[in-house]
Write an enzyme that holds these catalytic residues in place. Sequence first.
Site, PDB file in Angstrom:
ATOM      1  N   LEU A   1       0.894  -1.113   0.191  1.00  0.00           N
ATOM      2  CA  LEU A   1       0.095  -0.101   0.118  1.00  0.00           C
ATOM      3  C   LEU A   1       1.024   1.451  -0.095  1.00  0.00           C
ATOM      4  CD1 LEU A   1      -2.721  -1.719   2.534  1.00  0.00           C
ATOM      5  CD2 LEU A   1      -2.979  -0.664  -0.190  1.00  0.00           C
ATOM      6  N   CYS A   2       2.042   1.026  -0.813  1.00  0.00           N
ATOM      7  CA  CYS A   2       2.733   2.502  -0.886  1.00  0.00           C
ATOM      8  C   CYS A   2       2.777   2.348  -2.395  1.00  0.00           C
ATOM      9  CB  CYS A   2       3.884   2.396   0.220  1.00  0.00           C
ATOM     10  SG  CYS A   2       5.106   0.950   0.203  1.00  0.00           S
ATOM     11  N   GLY A   3       2.070   2.298  -3.217  1.00  0.00           N
ATOM     12  CA  GLY A   3       2.522   2.716  -4.509  1.00  0.00           C
ATOM     13  C   GLY A   3       3.521   1.676  -5.170  1.00  0.00           C
TER      14      GLY A   3
END
Length: 295
Positions: free
Chosen positions: A89-91
């Site tokens: 969930l950090c690109g």
Amino acid sequence: MPNLRDIKRKIEAVKKIGQITRAMNMVAAAKLRGAQERVEQFRPYATKFREVVTELAASGAVNPAQFELMQPREVKKVEIILVTADRGLCGAFNANLINACERFIREQKAKGREVSLICVGRKGAQFYRKSGLIRESYEDVMSRVEMFNARAIAREAMRAFLDKEVDETHIIYGYFINVVRQIPKIDKLLPIAVEKEEAAEETTEPKISGSYIYEPEPEELFAQILPLYINTQVFAAMLETAVSEQAARMTAMDNANRACGDMVHSLTLLFNKTRQAAITKELMDIVGGAEALKG
């Protein structure tokens, strides 16, 4: 066309997702401040450590050739320390690091060299788990970067180099530039190179220079600080990756939150159009019925 109940259910679901992404953005921002402070405090120390090692090796007071950690050899096997995050969930942050590692692996194999991996962080270990390249894996160490973990990783890398299991060691990590830009960086860790780096930008400030007085003797001191230098490099790479992860997650959650807002707006328009179409249809039925009664 979907009915009003389905559209309303979608709007509520997207709003709840927006609340989650907003909360994750705030958590990432809070963690980013702490991680950024640690990086800003440690960077001058790591830079000065590199400067001292370089100056001592270039001064002629010691002979770098007598230290195994600095002796280059014919490269037949390369080891990569890949530092990624434990969470997603950090690109595209983890994907960019893995892609950089993949390109580097292809380059080394094109030169006829064997490659092995030390994976630091769960995401890199998960990606290469079935590849057969992983020699060591350190998971669940990136949520809180500690020096003893970096020391264990550096110790294992130095052991493999000194035992001639590998001939060269590189480290791949996320380098923090600013909140919106983090880039994969590849540094050569072993054998230690002592070439002086040229300044990227010219400054008008006078450069302070001078000779160092070493105690104990330079040879004894050098033998002690070289392992510490490797520890410092690994710890710095882990800190850089940790702060880059939080910055990337904050940006990704901010983008996701805006996307949720846009989606709610689009679904609200669709809800209103569907409701208006239903009302218009009911009115047409009523008017049609009235006209039929008149006839």
